[in-house]
Every structure is written in C-alpha cells, then in structure tokens.
Design an enzyme around this catalytic site. Structure first.
Site, PDB file in Angstrom:
ATOM      1  N   TRP A   1       0.838  -1.205   0.000  1.00  0.00           N
ATOM      2  CA  TRP A   1       0.000   0.000   0.000  1.00  0.00           C
ATOM      3  C   TRP A   1       0.869   1.250   0.000  1.00  0.00           C
ATOM      4  CZ3 TRP A   1      -4.275  -0.990  -2.060  1.00  0.00           C
ATOM      5  CH2 TRP A   1      -4.964  -2.169  -1.778  1.00  0.00           C
TER       6      TRP A   1
ATOM      7  N   ASP B   1      -2.040   6.585   6.220  1.00  0.00           N
ATOM      8  CA  ASP B   1      -3.065   5.652   5.757  1.00  0.00           C
ATOM      9  C   ASP B   1      -3.332   4.690   6.912  1.00  0.00           C
ATOM     10  OD1 ASP B   1      -4.547   3.592   4.694  1.00  0.00           O
ATOM     11  OD2 ASP B   1      -3.266   3.277   2.935  1.00  0.00           O
TER      12      ASP B   1
ATOM     13  N   LYS C   1     -12.330  -2.184   6.206  1.00  0.00           N
ATOM     14  CA  LYS C   1     -11.503  -3.029   7.072  1.00  0.00           C
ATOM     15  C   LYS C   1     -12.066  -2.984   8.505  1.00  0.00           C
ATOM     16  CE  LYS C   1      -8.945  -3.276   3.391  1.00  0.00           C
ATOM     17  NZ  LYS C   1      -7.845  -2.423   3.051  1.00  0.00           N
TER      18      LYS C   1
HETATM   19  C1  LIG Z   1      -7.295  -1.924   1.715  1.00  0.00           C
HETATM   20  C2  LIG Z   1      -6.271  -0.875   1.826  1.00  0.00           C
HETATM   21  C3  LIG Z   1      -6.141   0.152   0.870  1.00  0.00           C
HETATM   22  C4  LIG Z   1      -7.017   0.238  -0.363  1.00  0.00           C
HETATM   23  O1  LIG Z   1      -8.264   0.640  -0.017  1.00  0.00           O
HETATM   24  P1  LIG Z   1      -9.387   0.965  -1.137  1.00  0.00           P
HETATM   25  O2  LIG Z   1     -10.497   1.437  -0.262  1.00  0.00           O
HETATM   26  O3  LIG Z   1      -9.660  -0.311  -1.841  1.00  0.00           O
HETATM   27  O4  LIG Z   1      -8.855   2.003  -2.037  1.00  0.00           O
HETATM   28  C5  LIG Z   1      -5.179   1.105   1.070  1.00  0.00           C
HETATM   29  N1  LIG Z   1      -4.368   1.071   2.141  1.00  0.00           N
HETATM   30  C6  LIG Z   1      -4.446   0.100   3.075  1.00  0.00           C
HETATM   31  C7  LIG Z   1      -3.517   0.116   4.240  1.00  0.00           C
HETATM   32  C8  LIG Z   1      -5.407  -0.892   2.944  1.00  0.00           C
HETATM   33  O5  LIG Z   1      -5.500  -1.863   3.872  1.00  0.00           O
END
Ligand SMILES: *Cc1c(COP(=O)(O)O)cnc(C)c1O
Length: 359
Positions: free
Chosen positions: A102, A171, A195
């Site tokens: 990511w 993030d 998540k």
């Molecule tokens: C799942 C995830 C993403 C991507 O998320 P989307 O909502 O599909 O764009 C980005 N960063 C992390 C840490 C993730 O777990």
C-alpha cells in the site's frame, strides 16, 4: 445468523450486533417510512445520521475542533492522489516511508505530482521489518511525510507515531479505531471503511484545518478537501448506506467502552494467535516481533503442500477467508475489532487440531 468467523482482510467482518440492528431497521428506518437507502441525504433523518456519526467518531478518537472529519468515496486509493493534491501546498517534494504494497501504491501516485523521497524502505527485508526511525533519510524541505501505519498485506504495523516537523499523513485503513491514537500528531489521517469501520464505499478523512485550501492547480474540485469540508461531505451524493452503517459501528464501539477497552481486547486476541504460531514448528510468522500487526496476522505452514487442505478444512470448520494475499502466500487471519475473542480461540483450536492430524 451464521456462527462462522470471517477472517477476511476486507471487506471484513462486522460486529454481529451491528448487522442485526441494520437488519431490523433496513426496510423502514425509524420514523422515516422508507429505507435508509431510499431517503435524501439532505433530509432531516439522514442529516441526523451524519451529525451523530461524526460526533461519535470525534468522541472515540478525541478529534480536536481544528480538524475536519470528511465522509468521502473513492477508497483509500483516492487518498493516494488527494494527499499530494492537498498537502504539497506549493512544494514539490514529499517524504514517503515504504513498508509494503500500500505504501508503494501511495508512492507511485504521489510521483505523478512531486518528487518522492523514500525516507525508509522495507522492500529489502520483504516488508517484515521497519528500519529504526533514527536512520530514516528525511528531507526537511518536503511538504509532508506519508506512511501506512498498518500494512494490511504483510501484517507490519508501527507501534509508534513518527515525530517529524512537517505535516504527517497516515493511511490507517486497517488500523483506525483498533487502538487509541493521538490525532494531534497528524496533518491528515485517512481510512477506507471496509476493514475496521463498515461496508466498503466510504472513506474517512480527518484533516487539520490549516492544511486546507492550497490545492495543486487544475485538479478535480471533488479532490479538494475544502470542497468537501465546506459542504459537510455532501458536495455530491455521499455513500449514504455505508455512512449510516459506519455510524452504527461507532455506536457499538462506544457501547463496548471505547478504544481503550477495544485496544486491550485486540492485544489479547493478537497475543493468543501469535503465541499459537510461535509455540509450534508447524506454523511460522516472519514479521519482526516488535512490528507485528494487531489486525492482520499472516502465517505460513512449514509444509506448503498442506495449504489447500488447511483452507478446505478451516472453511468446513466455519473459519472463513484465511488464504494469504497472493503476493505473500500462506495464510492471513485478519482480526479486526469485529472479530470476537471466541473467533480467535476457535482458530487456534483448529490450528492445533490440524497440526496434530497432519504434521
Ligand atoms: C485496503 C487498503 C487500501 C485500499 O483501499 P481501497 O479502499 O480499496 O482504495 C489502502 N491502504 C491500506 C492500508 C489498505 O489496507
């Protein structure tokens, strides 16, 4: 309702109490005489959902008044663009920490807008460790520093917040609300909902007010945080159902006693699972102990030929979605807030039985 435990990395398990509540009010939302999915986002009923969900999130994370909370779309992936668009503010360099896939996606997108200084890189250890902060090569002229506080795929999680002079962008897709954090250390925090928050479609952004209003020229208006902040996240139609469901999760978290309580439960769950892995020669986790994720626990079977059987048998035992990410292989158990201790215990019992039978 199913008794299965769902270890999916995302979209992930929701608390069963929340699913029941959504089910109960799905056809007719409280006094609205229509489903929450059928009513205007500007009507009184939804405005109350919006107001309360924001307040509950503010309470849970102790978000100060000088931060805006936005309920957006486009996932964390859209934030890979929105962060540079909003945070560069006339500069042309940004620091990025690379601790996993990511991080790499965020870096690749930021590179379209500026020079990226990769100040620390875990790709050389296959994303199993994080270099000591003192050794990071931070560019002090950079507009901001971005990192992924929990790398969902490799199960690599920071146990501290980097102390830097420039605004910090994080993030937190797979770790938000799993533990207490000091929001004041951040310029912007973002998270895709699927998540640890609610259904997919919703993205939460928490951004410090003084960072608003200096976007890179020529970018979509929708990608300007201030557009969303000035319109209460309703510049366009928000993802009303996901927003409502996220609000139900926030209420549930408050009922559990807040993040202090949830964090302790999460620590216990992770400890139980890592102990089961470490105390066996049959299972293996390769992540440096200090940075092991509380939320995503990847593990390998010593005999990879048993992977398919493990997945078949675990599914039969109502333990779902344990297959590891294709880039890592093996297994991965995601144990977000919604996963009760009983689910982790059931997984550990299954793992011991499987080892006895097939080792
Ligand atoms: C799942 C995830 C993403 C991507 O998320 P989307 O909502 O599909 O764009 C980005 N960063 C992390 C840490 C993730 O777990």
């Amino acid at each position: 309702m199913t008794k299965a435990y769902n270890f999916s990395a995302g979209p992930a398990m929701l608390p069963s109490e929340v699913l029941k509540k959504i089910n109960e009010e799905l056809l007719e939302y409280r006094g609205a005489k229509a489903s929450i999915m059928e009513i205007s986002h500007r009507g009184e009923d939804f405005m109350e959902v919006a107001r309360k969900s924001e307040q509950d999130l503010r309470d849970l994370l102790s978000i100060p008044n000088n931060y805006k909370v936005l309920f957006l779309q486009g996932g964390a992936s859209a934030q890979f663009s929105m962060v540079p668009i909003n945070l560069l503010r006339g500069r042309n360099i940004a620091n990025y920490v690379n601790t996993g896939l990511w991080s790499e996606k965020a870096i690749s997108e930021a590179s379209r807008y500026c020079d990226v200084n990769i100040c620390s890189d875990s790709s050389n250890n296959n994303f199993t460790d994080i270099e000591d902060f003192e050794k990071w090569n931070i560019n002090e002229d950079a507009a901001y520093l971005h990192y992924v506080s929990n790398e969902t795929i490799a199960g690599l999680e920071f146990d501290y917040i980097p102390e830097v002079k420039m605004p910090l962008a994080a993030d937190m897709s797979s770790t938000i609300l799993s533990r207490e954090i000091d929001v004041t250390k951040f310029g912007v925090i973002y998270a895709g909902a699927q998540k640890n928050i609610g259904p997919s479609g919703l993205t939460i952004v928490i951004v410090r007010e003084d960072l608003l209003g200096q976007v890179v020229n020529g970018q979509p208006k929708l990608f300007d945080y201030s557009t969303q902040a000035n319109n209460e996240s309703m510049f366009n139609t928000p993802t009303t159902f996901s927003w409502y469901a996220a609000g139900c999760v926030f209420e549930w978290l408050k009922e559990q006693g807040g993040l202090n309580v949830i964090q302790k439960i999460n620590e216990e769950k992770a400890k139980t699972l890592y102990a089961a892995i470490d105390n066996s020669d049959f299972y293996l986790n390769k992540v440096s102990i200090r940075y092991r994720s509380l939320m995503n626990v990847p593990f390998f079977l010593a005999d990879e030929n048993l992977n398919t059987l493990f997945l078949e048998k675990s599914k039969e035992a109502d333990l779902l979605a344990l297959k590891g990410h294709r880039s890592v292989g093996g297994m991965r158990a995601s144990i977000y807030n919604a996963m009760p201790k009983e689910g982790v215990n059931a997984l550990v019992t299954f793992m011991k039985d499987f080892e006895k039978k097939f080792a």
